[in-house]
Design a protein around this motif. Structure first.
Motif, PDB file in Angstrom:
ATOM      1  N   PHE A  53       0.826  -1.207   0.000  1.00 31.96           N
ATOM      2  CA  PHE A  53       0.000   0.000   0.000  1.00 31.96           C
ATOM      3  C   PHE A  53       0.865   1.264   0.000  1.00 31.96           C
ATOM      4  CE2 PHE A  53      -2.144   3.375   2.394  1.00 31.96           C
ATOM      5  CZ  PHE A  53      -3.221   3.588   1.552  1.00 31.96           C
ATOM      6  N   LYS A  54       1.923   1.273   0.802  1.00 38.09           N
ATOM      7  CA  LYS A  54       2.811   2.437   0.838  1.00 38.09           C
ATOM      8  C   LYS A  54       3.498   2.646  -0.503  1.00 38.09           C
ATOM      9  CE  LYS A  54       5.147   3.459   4.525  1.00 38.09           C
ATOM     10  NZ  LYS A  54       6.077   3.401   5.663  1.00 38.09           N
ATOM     11  N   MET A  55       3.923   1.552  -1.146  1.00 36.81           N
ATOM     12  CA  MET A  55       4.558   1.669  -2.458  1.00 36.81           C
ATOM     13  C   MET A  55       3.596   2.227  -3.497  1.00 36.81           C
ATOM     14  SD  MET A  55       7.208  -1.318  -3.639  1.00 36.81           S
ATOM     15  CE  MET A  55       5.940  -2.517  -3.624  1.00 36.81           C
ATOM     16  N   ILE A  56       2.371   1.736  -3.480  1.00 37.06           N
ATOM     17  CA  ILE A  56       1.377   2.183  -4.461  1.00 37.06           C
ATOM     18  C   ILE A  56       1.050   3.650  -4.259  1.00 37.06           C
ATOM     19  CG2 ILE A  56      -1.056   1.936  -5.113  1.00 37.06           C
ATOM     20  CD1 ILE A  56      -0.701  -1.076  -4.758  1.00 37.06           C
ATOM     21  N   THR A  57       0.889   4.090  -3.016  1.00 39.21           N
ATOM     22  CA  THR A  57       0.558   5.497  -2.782  1.00 39.21           C
ATOM     23  C   THR A  57       1.745   6.410  -3.059  1.00 39.21           C
ATOM     24  OG1 THR A  57       1.019   5.204  -0.421  1.00 39.21           O
ATOM     25  CG2 THR A  57      -1.276   5.045  -1.120  1.00 39.21           C
ATOM     26  N   MET A  58       2.967   5.965  -2.787  1.00 43.67           N
ATOM     27  CA  MET A  58       4.143   6.802  -3.050  1.00 43.67           C
ATOM     28  C   MET A  58       4.370   7.009  -4.544  1.00 43.67           C
ATOM     29  SD  MET A  58       6.915   5.640  -0.150  1.00 43.67           S
ATOM     30  CE  MET A  58       8.234   5.963  -1.270  1.00 43.67           C
TER      31      MET A  58
END
Length: 90
Positions: A53-58
């Motif tokens: 999730f953090k990778m996708i939002t970043m």
């Protein structure tokens, strides 16, 4: 369903070759590799969701609008044309 069958066949093929190599041949680092494989199998997939999730939002991929009314075409015709051209995040 075709994708699932192909993914399952590929997974079984690769994992069976790894299992054969670990069971049949003796090599340096065999125990370490076995422990690493077991350790990755013991991690529940839900634990990795936070990182994904953090990778996708970043990367800004969460802002792609793929929703819509697919029964009348909606964004299905457009596909990924709504994807950001450049990523402003570091």
């Amino acid at each position: 369903m075709l994708v699932t069958v192909i993914a399952t066949i590929i997974t079984l093929l690769i994992n069976s070759m790894a299992a054969f190599a670990l069971a049949k041949y003796k090599f340096r680092g065999q125990r370490l590799m076995f422990v690493m494989i077991l350790a990755t199998l013991m991690v529940p997939p839900a634990v990795t969701l936070v990182g994904v999730f953090k990778m996708i939002t970043m990367t800004g991929l969460s802002e792609i609008d793929l929703g819509g009314d697919y029964s009348r075409g909606g964004n299905a015709r457009r596909g990924l044309s709504a994807a950001p051209v450049a990523c402003d995040h570091p």
